[in-house]
Design an enzyme around this catalytic site. Structure first.
Site, PDB file in Angstrom:
ATOM      1  CG  ASN A   1      27.100  50.032  57.577  1.00 16.45           C
ATOM      2  OD1 ASN A   1      27.950  50.751  58.099  1.00 16.45           O
ATOM      3  ND2 ASN A   1      27.065  49.802  56.276  1.00 16.45           N
TER       4      ASN A   1
ATOM      5  CG  ASP B   1      31.823  55.511  56.443  1.00 14.64           C
ATOM      6  OD1 ASP B   1      31.381  54.604  55.699  1.00 14.64           O
ATOM      7  OD2 ASP B   1      31.362  56.666  56.472  1.00 14.64           O
TER       8      ASP B   1
ATOM      9  CG  ASP C   1      31.479  41.588  49.775  1.00 20.26           C
ATOM     10  OD1 ASP C   1      31.002  42.443  48.999  1.00 20.26           O
ATOM     11  OD2 ASP C   1      30.945  41.256  50.847  1.00 20.26           O
TER      12      ASP C   1
ATOM     13  CD  GLU D   1      29.129  45.329  51.543  1.00 17.92           C
ATOM     14  OE1 GLU D   1      28.304  44.418  51.673  1.00 17.92           O
ATOM     15  OE2 GLU D   1      28.796  46.509  51.264  1.00 17.92           O
TER      16      GLU D   1
END
Length: 381
Positions: free
Chosen positions: A253, A262, A245, A288
């Site tokens: 983000n 991304d 993770d 993620e």
């Protein structure tokens, strides 16, 4: 490097040409023996026998070249090289048959004339029907028998013999037109088949791959992982699972938008993929979070790989507008046991270990104990 579509078509045509001509192993030797027996009526037996031996050697050689080609299964870039090899091998076969008009023709002997002309008309007809798949090889295969059919009447100049040559030219032209038409239809069929195959591959990729990272998607990952777990139960070989993770991804983000997020995801995945073996199963669970199934892997090996993934990710520096992101990952590791009847059992333990890595400060690897506990490995300085 993407292959030239035309080269792919030509390679498929060459495969078809070879597949059709491989039937020669059943018929060509028999025809050669029959022809040699008939030849002995007009030429010395030693000549006929010599021609037969030579022709059988030629047949064996070009069939050997065909086998080599099929075993090699060359890429489209090597089509011309193989086409040249095949042209030389099979061209010797056509030359051997066409040579009959030079040393076996007996002018004035009607039976011999019928024999020689039947051989060459048969050669031309068979060539059009068998060699049309590959247009360049069709022209090469036609050269010797056409010359043998058209040229001999011109050796005795007269209106009748000129008419025979013109008749031969017309016959050959018609056969060539038929061969070209068949080749066009065959080429269209090959192109359609290749487009269908490409479409099927694209649909399969869309159904099994994550569009952003290129990894296998959640559905395919869970199916493949379940198969590997069942295989582990049958074989007894060790199997490890890593849950990976990305740390603080929501903050990335929020600050840089989804495009920035991304970009970070792609960079981290690209780094991790460099350490994954061919037989491992690496996929995106969602967001993620990723999973890596490691068949035939001991605990020490799995932990070492997890540490390499963690340190390689921590070494990244990803430039985004206004900030350079230095991502880290938290990794949960679980080894499959006989108590893991489903992949969900294994995922649950690895996921719990990953959350413990998060709670312990992130950027670390935690190994789950079979009983459900876990321990955190220290992060190298």
């Amino acid at each position: 490097m993407v292959a030239d579509p035309r080269a792919r078509v030509r390679l498929a045509q060459l495969h078809l040409y070879v597949d059709v001509h491989r039937h020669d192993r059943y018929v060509a030797p028999v025809l050669a023996i029959i022809t040699a027996l008939l030849l002995s009526r007009w030429v010395p037996t030693s000549w006929a026998l010599g021609w037969l031996v030579l022709e059988l050697v030629i047949i064996a050689h070009y069939l050997w070249v065909y086998r080599r080609f099929k075993r090699a299964n060359p890429p489209p870039s090597e089509e011309r090289r193989w086409a040249n090899r095949i042209a030389l091998a099979h061209g010797a076969h056509m030359l051997a048959w066409s040579s009959l008009v030079v040393w076996a023709w007996q002018p004035g002997d009607f039976g011999n004339l019928m024999f020689v002309m039947l051989v060459h008309v048969g050669l031309i007809s068979l060539t059009v029907s068998m060699s049309n798949a590959h247009l360049r090889l069709l022209w090469l295969d036609m050269t010797f028998p056409v010359l043998a059919l058209v040229a001999p009447p011109l050796l005795e100049p007269s209106g009748f013999h000129l008419g025979l040559s013109l008749l031969g030219v017309g016959f050959c032209a018609l056969m060539v037109l038929v061969g070209r038409q068949i080749n066009t239809a065959t080429t269209e069929a090959i192109e359609l088949r290749q487009r269908n195959e490409q479409l099927i591959q694209e649909l399969h990729s869309q159904a099994t791959r994550d569009a952003l990272t290129g990894l296998i998607n959640r559905r395919y990952l869970l199916e493949a992982g379940a198969r590997l777990l069942q295989q582990r139960h049958r074989s007894g070989e060790p199997l490890a699972l890593l849950i990976i993770d990305l740390d603080h991804f929501k903050r990335i983000n929020d600050q840089h938008g989804h495009l920035g997020g991304d970009e970070v995801l792609v960079a981290v995945v690209g780094t991790c993929v460099q350490h994954v073996r061919a037989g491992d199963c690496f996929g995106r669970l969602g967001g993620e979070e990723f999973a890596l199934v490691l068949p035939d892997t001991q605990l020490a090996q799995a932990r070492d790989l997890a540490e390499r993934l963690r340190s390689a990710t921590a070494a990244l520096a990803i430039p985004l507008p206004g900030e350079t992101i230095r991502p880290t990952i938290s990794v949960g590791l679980a080894m499959a046991t006989d108590d893991d009847t489903t992949l969900s059992d294994l995922l649950r333990r690895a996921d719990a270990a990953m959350y413990e890595a998060k709670a312990g400060g992130r950027n670390r690897v935690v190994c789950a104990h079979p009983a459900g506990g876990s321990r955190a490995d220290p992060v190298p300085a």
